[in-house]
Design a protein around this motif. Structure first.
Motif, PDB file in Angstrom:
ATOM      1  N   THR A 172      21.783  69.986   0.442  1.00  0.00           N
ATOM      2  CA  THR A 172      23.135  70.546   0.470  1.00  0.00           C
ATOM      3  C   THR A 172      23.829  70.305  -0.861  1.00  0.00           C
ATOM      4  O   THR A 172      24.032  69.161  -1.276  1.00  0.00           O
ATOM      5  N   GLU A 173      24.188  71.388  -1.543  1.00  0.00           N
ATOM      6  CA  GLU A 173      24.866  71.305  -2.833  1.00  0.00           C
ATOM      7  C   GLU A 173      26.374  71.122  -2.661  1.00  0.00           C
ATOM      8  O   GLU A 173      26.996  70.351  -3.391  1.00  0.00           O
ATOM      9  N   PHE A 174      26.953  71.864  -1.731  1.00  0.00           N
ATOM     10  CA  PHE A 174      28.395  71.793  -1.482  1.00  0.00           C
ATOM     11  C   PHE A 174      28.618  71.632   0.013  1.00  0.00           C
ATOM     12  O   PHE A 174      28.154  72.446   0.807  1.00  0.00           O
ATOM     13  N   ASP A 177      34.162  74.311   1.506  1.00  0.00           N
ATOM     14  CA  ASP A 177      34.733  75.309   0.600  1.00  0.00           C
ATOM     15  C   ASP A 177      35.415  74.663  -0.603  1.00  0.00           C
ATOM     16  O   ASP A 177      35.378  75.201  -1.710  1.00  0.00           O
ATOM     17  N   PHE A 180      32.851  73.712  -3.165  1.00  0.00           N
ATOM     18  CA  PHE A 180      32.282  74.922  -3.746  1.00  0.00           C
ATOM     19  C   PHE A 180      33.229  75.551  -4.764  1.00  0.00           C
ATOM     20  O   PHE A 180      32.799  76.071  -5.798  1.00  0.00           O
ATOM     21  N   ARG A 183      32.939  74.298  -8.462  1.00  0.00           N
ATOM     22  CA  ARG A 183      31.600  74.294  -9.050  1.00  0.00           C
ATOM     23  C   ARG A 183      31.604  74.464 -10.572  1.00  0.00           C
ATOM     24  O   ARG A 183      30.654  74.067 -11.236  1.00  0.00           O
ATOM     25  N   SER A 189      25.317  70.836 -10.357  1.00  0.00           N
ATOM     26  CA  SER A 189      25.273  71.490  -9.046  1.00  0.00           C
ATOM     27  C   SER A 189      24.872  72.945  -9.217  1.00  0.00           C
ATOM     28  O   SER A 189      24.757  73.445 -10.330  1.00  0.00           O
ATOM     29  N   ASN A 193      24.792  79.487  -4.719  1.00  0.00           N
ATOM     30  CA  ASN A 193      24.359  79.078  -3.384  1.00  0.00           C
ATOM     31  C   ASN A 193      24.891  77.692  -3.021  1.00  0.00           C
ATOM     32  O   ASN A 193      25.111  76.840  -3.884  1.00  0.00           O
ATOM     33  N   ARG A 194      25.081  77.483  -1.725  1.00  0.00           N
ATOM     34  CA  ARG A 194      25.653  76.227  -1.254  1.00  0.00           C
ATOM     35  C   ARG A 194      24.597  75.199  -0.862  1.00  0.00           C
ATOM     36  O   ARG A 194      24.928  74.035  -0.624  1.00  0.00           O
ATOM     37  N   ARG A 195      23.373  75.619  -0.762  1.00  0.00           N
ATOM     38  CA  ARG A 195      22.292  74.666  -0.548  1.00  0.00           C
ATOM     39  C   ARG A 195      21.077  75.133  -1.339  1.00  0.00           C
ATOM     40  O   ARG A 195      20.958  76.320  -1.677  1.00  0.00           O
TER      41      ARG A 195
END
Length: 253
Positions: A172-174, A177, A180, A183, A189, A193-195
């Motif tokens: 999981t990157e973020f 919201d 994210f 970013r 990061s 994409n969020r993951r």
């Protein structure tokens, strides 16, 4: 940067694959951050393109370029997914980027399509071994506690999964919201994409071969003088991160 282990290791491969005058050779540094590695490759003689998506990073790159006498060094602000728009390259340097993508296979296929000879890929990977069964340092196990049962290395990765037909684990990157939306300032990061998907090490090696590099190996000299210790309980083991090399023994035209 000239003494950074990752650059020293990369220089060894570059000098082996491209001995002699390099002024006619193009190299792309994907996700170049502040441009440190790109500068060193340009000093080796390559025609270097550094590409990064973040405004702050490109401003730093431009600052660096103004203070170097390297006409063979160029930086562009763009998403690395658009690398095909910049022509063909003899070598691609991709460090600290692949493990931020949710479609790493598709990205490497694009990279292969614009690379005539050499791919240097420095990245995290996943394994099929549960973290708690690995002989990692005690302090890491104490920090992670029960959560270690669901982790590969010291990172909070998912259980084994399949993405783009390849085994690996999600990261999981973020988490929400708010994160994210920040970013641009989070250099370490992802962007779109969020993951992200970390391909299992063995299948990453296989993928490099499948996309067209017939000489494939993992390079360990960047780990320093004690490779065995690093692999058993040090950096390599804890970080699950390595350098993967793909070479076309017959140059792509």
């Amino acid at each position: 940067m000239e003494s950074h282990p990752w650059f020293v290791s990369s220089r060894r491969v570059l000098e082996t694959v491209f001995p002699g005058d390099k002024r006619h050779l193009r190299l792309a540094d994907l996700g170049c951050l502040e441009g440190g590695f790109a500068v060193e490759f340009a000093r080796m003689g390559f025609q270097v393109l550094g590409i990064d998506v973040r405004d702050t990073n490109i401003k730093a790159c431009d600052y660096v370029k103004l203070r170097t006498s390297l006409p063979n060094l160029t930086f562009v602000k763009d998403n690395v997914l658009n690398i095909a728009e910049y022509g063909m390259f003899d070598a691609i340097f991709c460090c600290g980027l692949l493990y931020h993508l949710d479609q790493p296979k598709a990205f490497l296929e694009t990279v292969s399509s614009v690379t005539t000879k050499l791919l240097i890929l420095q990245t995290h990977f996943s394994t099929d071994t549960v973290y708690s069964r690995l002989p990692f340092p005690l302090w890491i196990r104490k920090v992670l506690g029960k959560a270690a049962k669901n982790q590969d290395g010291k990172f909070a990765l998912s259980s084994m999964s399949i993405n783009e037909g390849l085994p690996g684990r999600w990261f999981t990157e973020f988490k929400d919201d708010k994160s994210f939306s920040r970013r641009e300032e989070l250099n370490w990061s992802s962007w779109d994409n969020r993951r992200a998907f970390w391909i299992q090490r063995e299948y990453l090696l296989q993928l490099i071969q499948d996309i067209g590099f017939d000489c494939v190996f993992e390079q360990f000299d960047s780990l320093g003088s004690n490779i065995a210790e690093s692999m058993l309980q040090g950096y390599y083991q804890a970080e699950t991160r390595g350098t993967f090399i793909g070479i076309r023994t017959h140059t792509k035209l």
